[in-house]
Structure formats: C-alpha cells, structure tokens
Design an enzyme around this catalytic site. Structure first.
Site, PDB file in Angstrom:
ATOM      1  N   GLU A  27       8.177 -34.968  45.033  1.00  0.00           N
ATOM      2  CA  GLU A  27       8.717 -34.177  46.150  1.00  0.00           C
ATOM      3  C   GLU A  27       8.390 -32.691  45.972  1.00  0.00           C
ATOM      4  O   GLU A  27       7.996 -32.258  44.877  1.00  0.00           O
ATOM      5  CB  GLU A  27      10.234 -34.362  46.257  1.00  0.00           C
ATOM      6  CG  GLU A  27      10.999 -33.838  45.046  1.00  0.00           C
ATOM      7  CD  GLU A  27      12.363 -33.267  45.418  1.00  0.00           C
ATOM      8  OE1 GLU A  27      12.397 -32.288  46.196  1.00  0.00           O
ATOM      9  OE2 GLU A  27      13.385 -33.778  44.922  1.00  0.00           O
ATOM     10  N   LYS A  88      12.592 -26.306  54.313  1.00  0.00           N
ATOM     11  CA  LYS A  88      13.090 -27.492  53.612  1.00  0.00           C
ATOM     12  C   LYS A  88      13.012 -28.652  54.610  1.00  0.00           C
ATOM     13  O   LYS A  88      13.664 -28.611  55.660  1.00  0.00           O
ATOM     14  CB  LYS A  88      14.533 -27.250  53.158  1.00  0.00           C
ATOM     15  CG  LYS A  88      15.213 -28.479  52.568  1.00  0.00           C
ATOM     16  CD  LYS A  88      16.656 -28.168  52.158  1.00  0.00           C
ATOM     17  CE  LYS A  88      17.458 -29.442  51.980  1.00  0.00           C
ATOM     18  NZ  LYS A  88      18.870 -29.193  51.659  1.00  0.00           N
ATOM     19  N   VAL A 108      13.807 -35.578  49.192  1.00  0.00           N
ATOM     20  CA  VAL A 108      13.664 -36.999  48.859  1.00  0.00           C
ATOM     21  C   VAL A 108      13.398 -37.799  50.135  1.00  0.00           C
ATOM     22  O   VAL A 108      12.468 -38.613  50.198  1.00  0.00           O
ATOM     23  CB  VAL A 108      14.923 -37.517  48.127  1.00  0.00           C
ATOM     24  CG1 VAL A 108      14.918 -39.036  48.038  1.00  0.00           C
ATOM     25  CG2 VAL A 108      15.007 -36.893  46.734  1.00  0.00           C
ATOM     26  N   ASP A 140      29.003 -34.519  55.832  1.00  0.00           N
ATOM     27  CA  ASP A 140      27.708 -34.148  55.268  1.00  0.00           C
ATOM     28  C   ASP A 140      27.241 -35.229  54.295  1.00  0.00           C
ATOM     29  O   ASP A 140      27.709 -35.310  53.165  1.00  0.00           O
ATOM     30  CB  ASP A 140      27.813 -32.786  54.568  1.00  0.00           C
ATOM     31  CG  ASP A 140      26.461 -32.248  54.162  1.00  0.00           C
ATOM     32  OD1 ASP A 140      25.472 -33.011  54.206  1.00  0.00           O
ATOM     33  OD2 ASP A 140      26.376 -31.060  53.803  1.00  0.00           O
ATOM     34  N   SER A 142      23.632 -36.835  52.898  1.00  0.00           N
ATOM     35  CA  SER A 142      22.193 -36.584  52.891  1.00  0.00           C
ATOM     36  C   SER A 142      21.422 -37.728  53.533  1.00  0.00           C
ATOM     37  O   SER A 142      21.728 -38.909  53.316  1.00  0.00           O
ATOM     38  CB  SER A 142      21.714 -36.397  51.456  1.00  0.00           C
ATOM     39  OG  SER A 142      20.311 -36.248  51.437  1.00  0.00           O
ATOM     40  N   ASP A 144      18.762 -38.580  52.551  1.00  0.00           N
ATOM     41  CA  ASP A 144      18.116 -39.288  51.431  1.00  0.00           C
ATOM     42  C   ASP A 144      18.593 -40.739  51.360  1.00  0.00           C
ATOM     43  O   ASP A 144      17.807 -41.647  51.085  1.00  0.00           O
ATOM     44  CB  ASP A 144      18.465 -38.621  50.088  1.00  0.00           C
ATOM     45  CG  ASP A 144      17.809 -37.261  49.913  1.00  0.00           C
ATOM     46  OD1 ASP A 144      17.044 -36.842  50.807  1.00  0.00           O
ATOM     47  OD2 ASP A 144      18.074 -36.625  48.877  1.00  0.00           O
ATOM     48  N   LYS A 161      23.598 -35.175  41.406  1.00  0.00           N
ATOM     49  CA  LYS A 161      24.343 -34.055  40.827  1.00  0.00           C
ATOM     50  C   LYS A 161      25.823 -34.150  41.096  1.00  0.00           C
ATOM     51  O   LYS A 161      26.241 -34.614  42.146  1.00  0.00           O
ATOM     52  CB  LYS A 161      23.828 -32.751  41.432  1.00  0.00           C
ATOM     53  CG  LYS A 161      22.649 -32.239  40.684  1.00  0.00           C
ATOM     54  CD  LYS A 161      22.576 -30.727  40.759  1.00  0.00           C
ATOM     55  CE  LYS A 161      21.421 -30.277  39.904  1.00  0.00           C
ATOM     56  NZ  LYS A 161      20.416 -29.584  40.686  1.00  0.00           N
TER      57      LYS A 161
HETATM   58  N1  PSU Z   1      19.191 -32.460  43.977  1.00  0.00           N
HETATM   59  C1  PSU Z   1      18.743 -31.685  42.986  1.00  0.00           C
HETATM   60  N2  PSU Z   1      17.739 -30.809  43.188  1.00  0.00           N
HETATM   61  C2  PSU Z   1      17.158 -30.705  44.414  1.00  0.00           C
HETATM   62  C3  PSU Z   1      17.610 -31.561  45.450  1.00  0.00           C
HETATM   63  C4  PSU Z   1      18.624 -32.410  45.187  1.00  0.00           C
HETATM   64  O1  PSU Z   1      19.253 -31.784  41.894  1.00  0.00           O
HETATM   65  O2  PSU Z   1      16.246 -29.878  44.594  1.00  0.00           O
HETATM   66  C5  PSU Z   1      16.927 -31.517  46.776  1.00  0.00           C
HETATM   67  C6  PSU Z   1      16.144 -32.816  46.957  1.00  0.00           C
HETATM   68  O3  PSU Z   1      14.912 -32.521  47.564  1.00  0.00           O
HETATM   69  C7  PSU Z   1      17.028 -33.622  47.867  1.00  0.00           C
HETATM   70  C8  PSU Z   1      17.654 -32.538  48.728  1.00  0.00           C
HETATM   71  O4  PSU Z   1      16.318 -34.557  48.619  1.00  0.00           O
HETATM   72  O5  PSU Z   1      17.889 -31.472  47.823  1.00  0.00           O
HETATM   73  C9  PSU Z   1      18.912 -32.994  49.384  1.00  0.00           C
HETATM   74  O6  PSU Z   1      19.281 -32.056  50.340  1.00  0.00           O
HETATM   75  P1  PSU Z   1      20.410 -32.424  51.442  1.00  0.00           P
HETATM   76  O7  PSU Z   1      21.678 -32.584  50.642  1.00  0.00           O
HETATM   77  O8  PSU Z   1      20.438 -31.248  52.369  1.00  0.00           O
HETATM   78  O9  PSU Z   1      19.939 -33.691  52.093  1.00  0.00           O
HETATM   79 MN    MN Z   2      23.362 -32.392  54.278  1.00  0.00          MN
END
Ligand code: PSU
Ligand code: MN
Length: 309
Positions: A27, A88, A108, A140, A142, A144, A161
């Site tokens: 990624e 992003k 992701v 919220d 993701s 993903d 995380k």
């Molecule tokens: N978790 C990490 N480092 C990151 C991300 C997640 O420890 O850089 C990034 C990844 O690219 C993941 C994205 O897909 O953040 C998720 O963002 P969101 O919660 O906005 O979907």
């Molecule tokens: Mn989000």
C-alpha cells in the site's frame, strides 16, 4: 491479462504474474499519510527489498496522475513520497482520483482493488483500519473491512492498532466472514504491542497451512473473500501495553476535542501517537512493516507450491 488503459501494471509485475511467480502488493497510504518523511520512503523501499530477498516481486500500488498503478519504480516512489498534495485514497476514492487526474496513496481498501484487478493474491501492510472507538456516536468503520471481505487476497498485518475499538473490529471481521489467523500466536496483535489475552485469533504455525486454507477458501469453497494473517511485532521492538493504552487515550481525547473525524482521523491519531511515544513507535513501525513484507513474500512463494494430492 487485458486491462483498460487507466490501469497500468508495471513490466516487472506483469512478467512475474504472467510467468506464475510470487508477487506481493504494497500500500502507499503509509507513504503519503502514515509516516513522516523521509522514513516513509525508506520504509516502503525496505519492504520491497525484503520481498525481493525472498524471491518474490513487490507491486507497490498507488494512483499517479489519474492512473491506477500496480508497481511503482524508484523514481515514482520518491515523487509520491515527496508529494504534499497526494490524497489518501480508499476504495471509494479511486474513481474520483482517476477522473480528476490526481495522485494519491492507496489505503488497505484502495490497494486491494488494484491487487484484485492485477490478480495479486498476497498483500503486506502495517495495520488494517477497522471499527473506531466511539462508533456508537459516529459510525466510523474503515472501508478496509468491506474490501477485505470481497477481495480474494491474503493480507498480512500486525493486527490492528489500539487506536481502534479492537473487540468491535474483531466482531466485524467475524460478521464479514474473514478468517483471522495468528502467525504463531493465539492473540490478536495490536501493532506496537503484541496483544492481550482477551482477544484471540486462530493460530497457524506453517505457511503451507495458510496456503492450503487460502486454496480451500478460494478454489474449493469458492468464497471470494480475503484472509487476514496477523503477525505480532518482534519482542525487542514491542511497546509496553500500558504505555500504548495511555497514549491512545490521549490521542483519542485530542482528536475528539479538535473535532477531527472521517478520513482525517486515522492519520491524526497515528501522528499523535508517534509524538506521544517519542520515536519508539517509529522504530517499531518500521520493524513490523518489513517483517510483514517478508512473511507475505514467503506466503506468496508457498501459494505457488503444488497443492497436496
Ligand atoms: N493503520 C496503520 N497505519 C496506517 C493505516 C492504518 O497503522 O497508515 C492506514 C492504512 O492505509 C489503512 C488506513 O488502510 O490507514 C485506514 O484509514 P481509515 O481508518 O480512514 O479507513
Ligand atoms: Mn473512517
């Protein structure tokens, strides 16, 4: 592999796929939004090198000037890593970024779209996105998770995380029927920390077993969804769980006080966490990214072994 002109598979990746050699997707949101410069580029380059050292081909995925690229060369990686305008890009943002002709790092979810189009079956990342804390107030979650659920790819990560609501994230993974495997562990890894006994995953000890599970899921059961292989970071780099928990609580409180939401939330929390743990988190982050890339490459090789008779 006939793809439309908006999707560009780099020659080394195309050759590897055509010849049936192992390929690992990477990624780029970690490059554009996850890590500070110049560590960002060093991290992705180190992941690519680790994949090559195992005999697989890295496929760094990103949108560059409106084209979805599967495989970036060194110059393109440097340019994207330096580009402060880079967006992003999750799965839903890809069509917009392509129509607008802009560049961005794929999360992701965005990366999985590219991996599926090119036919890449293994993907290495740091940590997946998931269900955020406070989801009862702001829904919220993701993208993903949805994309993991519909893409036949095995994603290798250090779990998720602890900025997330991890029990809720594991429940969502179960609802979406995504197998969550622990590489030589029974505990769901929490990125900087190795995890806590209350969150369990299915332990696997051999890559041949993971490859067999993927084969059964995709080719025998015809379940088109992904597999999540989680690997805890090495003991010597792991941060103390209590330190991480405190820092996360601080970071989440800061975000809430500043009203930070939506796509900005994850990058904000990651940066705040990195400040709060002063450097230790950065070393840990690099180590786990490279370890995940190496494991993913070994899995990609295992997937090329003939299935048992
Ligand atoms: N978790 C990490 N480092 C990151 C991300 C997640 O420890 O850089 C990034 C990844 O690219 C993941 C994205 O897909 O953040 C998720 O963002 P969101 O919660 O906005 O979907
Ligand atoms: Mn989000």
């Amino acid at each position: 592999m006939a793809l439309p002109p908006e999707i560009v598979v780099a020659p080394p990746v195309r050759a590897a796929l055509t010849e049936g050699r192992p390929v690992v997707a990477l990624e780029t949101a970690v490059l554009t939004h996850g890590l500070p410069r110049p560590t960002n580029r060093e991290a992705v380059a180190a992941m690519a090198a680790a994949i090559e050292a195992v005999g697989a081909t890295p496929a760094i995925i990103a949108v560059v000037d409106g084209r979805l690229r599967v495989g970036l060369d060194d110059d393109a990686l440097v340019d994207l890593g330096e580009n402060r305008q880079a967006h992003k890009l999750g799965a839903r943002d890809l069509a917009w970024a392509m129509s607008a002709g802009v560049s961005g790092g794929t999360t992701v979810s965005g990366t999985l779209v590219g991996a599926r189009l090119a036919g890449v079956e293994v993907f290495a990342t740091g940590g997946i996105g998931g269900v955020h804390r406070g989801w009862r107030d702001h829904r919220d979650i993701s993208s993903d998770l949805e994309e993991l659920a519909r893409t036949p790819c095995c994603t290798v990560s250090a779990g998720a995380k602890s900025i997330l609501d991890l029990p809720a994230t594991l429940e969502a993974l179960e609802s979406l029927a995504i197998p969550v495997l622990g590489w030589r562990t029974e505990v769901f890894p929490q990125f900087y920390a190795r995890g806590t006994d209350d969150l369990r995953v299915r332990k696997v000890d051999e890559l041949a077993a993971v490859a067999e599970l993927c084969r059964l899921r995709w080719r025998v059961l015809e379940q088109p969804g992904g597999v999540l292989l989680t690997q805890p970071l090495a003991e010597e780099h792991a941060l103390d769980q209590a330190v991480v928990d405190r820092a996360v609580a601080d970071a989440v409180a800061q975000a809430s006080a500043l009203g930070i939401r939506g796509q900005d939330l994850t990058p904000f929390l990651l940066a705040a966490l990195s400040d709060l743990t002063v450097g230790a988190s950065l070393t840990a982050n690099l180590a786990l990214l490279v370890a995940n890339a190496r494991l993913a490459a070994r899995l990609a090789c295992a997937l090329k072994e003939p299935a048992p008779a």
